[in-house]
Design a protein around this motif. Structure first.
Motif, short mmCIF file in Angstrom:
data_model
loop_
_atom_site.label_atom_id
_atom_site.label_comp_id
_atom_site.label_asym_id
_atom_site.label_seq_id
_atom_site.Cartn_x
_atom_site.Cartn_y
_atom_site.Cartn_z
N ASP A 17 0.75 -1.01 -0.01
CA ASP A 17 -0.07 0.05 0.09
C ASP A 17 0.92 1.40 0.15
OD1 ASP A 17 -2.26 -1.45 0.03
OD2 ASP A 17 -2.59 -1.45 2.12
N ASP A 18 1.90 1.24 0.62
CA ASP A 18 2.65 2.49 0.97
C ASP A 18 3.49 2.62 -0.31
OD1 ASP A 18 2.07 2.70 3.48
OD2 ASP A 18 3.71 1.72 4.36
N LEU A 19 3.81 1.56 -1.13
CA LEU A 19 4.67 1.64 -2.45
C LEU A 19 3.71 2.30 -3.53
CD1 LEU A 19 7.12 0.97 -3.99
CD2 LEU A 19 6.43 -1.41 -4.19
N VAL A 20 2.49 1.67 -3.30
CA VAL A 20 1.59 2.10 -4.29
C VAL A 20 1.20 3.70 -4.45
CG1 VAL A 20 -1.00 2.16 -5.29
CG2 VAL A 20 0.51 -0.08 -4.80
N TRP A 21 1.06 4.00 -3.00
CA TRP A 21 0.86 5.42 -2.95
C TRP A 21 2.14 6.22 -3.25
CZ3 TRP A 21 3.16 9.17 -0.28
CH2 TRP A 21 2.29 10.44 0.08
N GLN A 22 3.06 5.94 -2.73
CA GLN A 22 4.26 6.80 -3.07
C GLN A 22 4.55 6.97 -4.83
OE1 GLN A 22 6.19 8.05 -0.41
NE2 GLN A 22 7.12 9.25 -2.12
N GLN A 23 4.31 5.78 -5.49
CA GLN A 23 4.80 5.84 -6.79
C GLN A 23 3.56 6.49 -7.59
OE1 GLN A 23 4.47 1.28 -7.65
NE2 GLN A 23 6.76 1.20 -7.65
N ALA A 24 2.22 6.40 -7.05
CA ALA A 24 1.21 7.48 -7.53
C ALA A 24 1.62 8.74 -7.27
CB ALA A 24 -0.20 7.25 -6.96
N TYR A 25 2.17 8.94 -6.19
CA TYR A 25 2.49 10.37 -5.64
C TYR A 25 3.42 10.92 -6.53
CZ TYR A 25 4.35 14.47 -3.17
OH TYR A 25 5.22 15.69 -2.90
N ASN A 26 4.42 10.27 -6.74
CA ASN A 26 5.69 10.58 -7.73
C ASN A 26 5.26 10.97 -9.11
OD1 ASN A 26 7.41 10.46 -5.66
ND2 ASN A 26 9.00 9.36 -6.82
N GLN A 27 4.20 10.16 -9.35
CA GLN A 27 3.76 10.22 -10.96
C GLN A 27 2.54 11.40 -11.00
OE1 GLN A 27 1.85 6.78 -12.22
NE2 GLN A 27 1.39 7.40 -14.42
N ASP A 28 2.05 11.69 -10.05
CA ASP A 28 0.92 12.78 -10.32
C ASP A 28 1.19 14.07 -9.85
OD1 ASP A 28 -0.60 10.57 -11.25
OD2 ASP A 28 -1.96 10.37 -9.38
N SER A 29 2.06 14.10 -9.02
CA SER A 29 2.66 15.40 -8.08
C SER A 29 3.19 16.17 -9.18
CB SER A 29 3.40 15.05 -6.86
OG SER A 29 3.72 16.16 -6.38
N THR A 30 2.70 17.54 -9.27
CA THR A 30 3.35 18.48 -10.15
C THR A 30 4.63 19.02 -9.31
OG1 THR A 30 1.04 19.16 -10.84
CG2 THR A 30 2.60 20.70 -10.99
N LEU A 31 4.59 19.00 -7.98
CA LEU A 31 5.82 19.42 -7.44
C LEU A 31 7.13 18.72 -7.79
CD1 LEU A 31 7.00 21.54 -5.39
CD2 LEU A 31 6.31 19.90 -3.51
N MET A 32 6.82 17.24 -7.84
CA MET A 32 7.98 16.31 -8.15
C MET A 32 8.39 16.61 -9.56
SD MET A 32 8.53 14.47 -5.42
CE MET A 32 8.25 16.17 -4.46
N LYS A 33 7.50 17.51 -10.32
CA LYS A 33 8.09 17.48 -11.71
C LYS A 33 8.82 18.85 -11.94
CE LYS A 33 4.45 14.60 -13.74
NZ LYS A 33 3.77 14.29 -12.37
N VAL A 34 8.78 19.51 -10.88
CA VAL A 34 9.52 20.84 -10.85
C VAL A 34 10.86 20.73 -10.77
CG1 VAL A 34 9.63 23.25 -9.72
CG2 VAL A 34 7.29 22.31 -10.06
N ASP A 35 11.69 21.63 -11.84
CA ASP A 35 13.17 21.51 -11.77
C ASP A 35 13.55 22.38 -10.53
OD1 ASP A 35 15.90 21.61 -11.97
OD2 ASP A 35 15.61 22.19 -14.13
N PRO A 36 14.27 21.67 -9.72
CA PRO A 36 14.40 22.33 -8.31
C PRO A 36 15.70 23.61 -8.64
CG PRO A 36 15.32 20.38 -8.24
CD PRO A 36 14.40 20.40 -9.37
N TYR A 37 16.34 23.42 -9.80
CA TYR A 37 17.57 24.16 -10.12
C TYR A 37 17.19 25.36 -10.87
CZ TYR A 37 20.10 20.32 -7.70
OH TYR A 37 20.55 19.58 -6.90
N HIS A 38 15.96 25.44 -11.37
CA HIS A 38 15.40 26.38 -12.43
C HIS A 38 13.90 26.66 -11.95
CE1 HIS A 38 18.71 24.57 -14.40
NE2 HIS A 38 19.10 25.91 -14.98
N LYS A 39 13.85 26.73 -10.71
CA LYS A 39 12.22 26.83 -10.18
C LYS A 39 11.52 28.34 -10.35
CE LYS A 39 11.06 27.10 -5.96
NZ LYS A 39 10.72 26.68 -4.58
N LYS A 40 10.58 28.38 -11.11
CA LYS A 40 9.96 29.85 -11.46
C LYS A 40 9.13 29.93 -10.29
CE LYS A 40 11.86 30.68 -15.41
NZ LYS A 40 10.95 30.67 -16.52
#
Length: 482
Positions: free
Chosen positions: A92-115
């Protein structure tokens, strides 16, 4: 040489033992090691049989065995269920974490070029009221700020944003990139949007402006006239180390969960296999397995104990246990190692293994051949020193008859009329040995393995040297056939 100097000579530390010599001494007695292991195993089995017989004569023995079996089944069942629950939680934890990484917009933000895009509103509703010539200020800012914050914190605005941006999966993902802060003391509201570009932020700000304009009309009617002013709007780029760490930690969490899940499943499979063996093993087989384990453990313990005893004996014993111990004890060259007996013992695999560990070459020569070779070697050594006539005294603590027999064999092997081997005897006990040694040009020590003493050899060498006669080396009789 006086008594004190003689004592000081042989009491000085002289033993030198290497691990290779020690291992060879222990391993070449593999028959004794196996015998000790066998005796320990047999003794343990006999004792176990006695205790088992006493237990089986007890009327409650079957009940006790049944209770132990039931307890084991219950224990395995609890452990299996615990692992199964753990696997479900990890999945359950793995499914949630994988879904979060896939759906989260924040996880797709480039931390070194954040607008980072911000927009600030100012709300002002203060107006003077003068009743009875006393000036007061009635402020509606607090109610207005809460009204605007209610709109900006959810409800219709979030629904519009989620509908406009389908890539943002839910409200939680939206709140990671969209935030609102209210400053009551200044009457300001700041809206912040983060992402990889400012186009998304400007689109969000456009929706917010439209919504704020509608809320302004409603608030003006219900709460009162006021001013709503957009005083600032800008976009800048930055590096966010904390966001980089959060993204890395999220990936590491997935890796850790996968590892824990895989290890737990393997542990569960192993436990299930153990449980199957427990269920299908009859009583007689359990007893046999118990006996086998007891025999193996005690045999191994007996083997180790005997090896330790042999090692301690080798290190502490004053006996001449091999040619190396004689060489290091008396600091003499070994002129010959004569095997015992005339028969050849068959070389076993373990004999060869012991020889390989000790760096020893298996001897194939018979006793007579070894004596003849040693005699010629000693004769060559003595001749090289310039002694071509006289006697070579054989001295040692072995029996006089045996020493004389060795001298005769040596003389037959050399067959030289001018230089002869003579049996002088024990210089520490026989008075006649003094004359025999002093009348000779050089001396050779002759001793027996596992019978002669290292200390006696050292004393004899010191005494012979004190009489002015050099000691060429030593011959070891009854040496190991290896």
């Amino acid at each position: 040489m006086n008594e004190n100097s003689e004592v000081n000579s042989w009491e000085e530390p002289y033993r030198e033992i290497t691990l290779r010599q020690l291992a060879f001494y222990v391993l070449k007695r593999w028959r004794l090691l196996l015998l000790a292991a066998l005796l320990c195993a047999v003794g343990a089995l006999l004792i176990s049989s006695v205790f088992l017989a006493l237990e089986m004569t007890d009327e409650e023995y079957e009940d006790v065995v049944e209770k132990e079996y039931n307890d084991s089944v219950a224990d395995y069942t609890d452990r299996i269920q615990t692992l199964e629950r753990k696997i479900v939680d990890l999945e359950d934890d793995l499914v949630w974490q994988q879904a979060y990484n896939q759906d989260s917009t924040l996880m797709k933000v480039d931390p070194y070029h954040k607008k980072v895009s911000t927009m600030t509103y100012y709300v002002d509703a203060d107006e003077p009221v003068v009743p009875d010539y006393l000036e007061q200020y009635v402020s509606r800012n607090d109610s207005l700020l809460k009204t605007y914050m209610l709109y900006l914190s959810g409800g219709d605005l979030y629904s519009q944003l989620l509908e406009r941006f389908p890539d943002i999966k839910d409200v939680n993902c939206l709140r990671e990139i969209f935030s609102v802060v209210m400053y009551e003391t200044t009457g300001m509201i700041t809206i912040t949007v983060i992402g990889n570009d400012d186009e998304t932020a400007q689109t969000i700000f456009g929706i917010v402006r439209t919504g704020m304009a509608e809320i302004y009309k409603e608030a003006s009617k219900t709460i009162g006239e006021h001013e709503l002013t957009e005083i600032d709007s800008n976009t800048y780029m930055c590096q966010d180390r904390f966001l980089a760490d959060k993204q890395q930690q999220s990936l590491e969490t997935i890796f850790t969960l996968n590892t824990q899940l895989r290890v737990t499943k393997i542990e569960l499979d192993d436990l299930n296999e153990e449980f199957k063996e427990l269920v299908h093993v009859p009583l007689w087989r359990r007893i046999v397995m118990q006996f086998l384990r007891t025999a193996v453990y005690t045999a191994f313990g007996g083997l180790i104990a005997m090896a330790l005893l042999l090692a301690i004996y080798y290190a502490l014993s004053d006996r001449i246990l091999d040619a190396d111990k004689l060489r290091y004890a008396a600091k003499l060259d070994i002129l010959g190692a004569i095997p015992r007996g005339k028969h050849k013992r068959k070389r076993r695999l373990l004999d060869r293994a012991a020889a390989a560990v000790g760096g020893v070459t298996l001897k194939t020569a018979e006793r007579e051949d070894a004596l003849a070779l040693t005699a010629r070697s000693i004769f060559a050594f003595v001749s090289a020193k310039g002694i071509t006539e006289g006697n070579i005294a054989l001295a040692g603590s072995i029996a006089a008859a045996e020493l004389m027999e060795i001298a005769d064999v040596f003389n037959d092997a050399v067959a030289d009329a001018k230089l002869k081997f003579s049996a002088a005897g024990n210089p520490m006990r026989n008075a006649s040995a003094v004359d025999g040694i002093t009348a000779s040009g050089i001396a050779v020590i002759v001793e027996k393995q596992e019978q002669s003493s290292c200390t006696d050899v050292v004393k004899a060498v010191d005494r012979i040297t004190a009489w002015g006669k050099p000691v060429l080396g030593a011959v070891l009789l009854d040496a190991d056939a290896m």
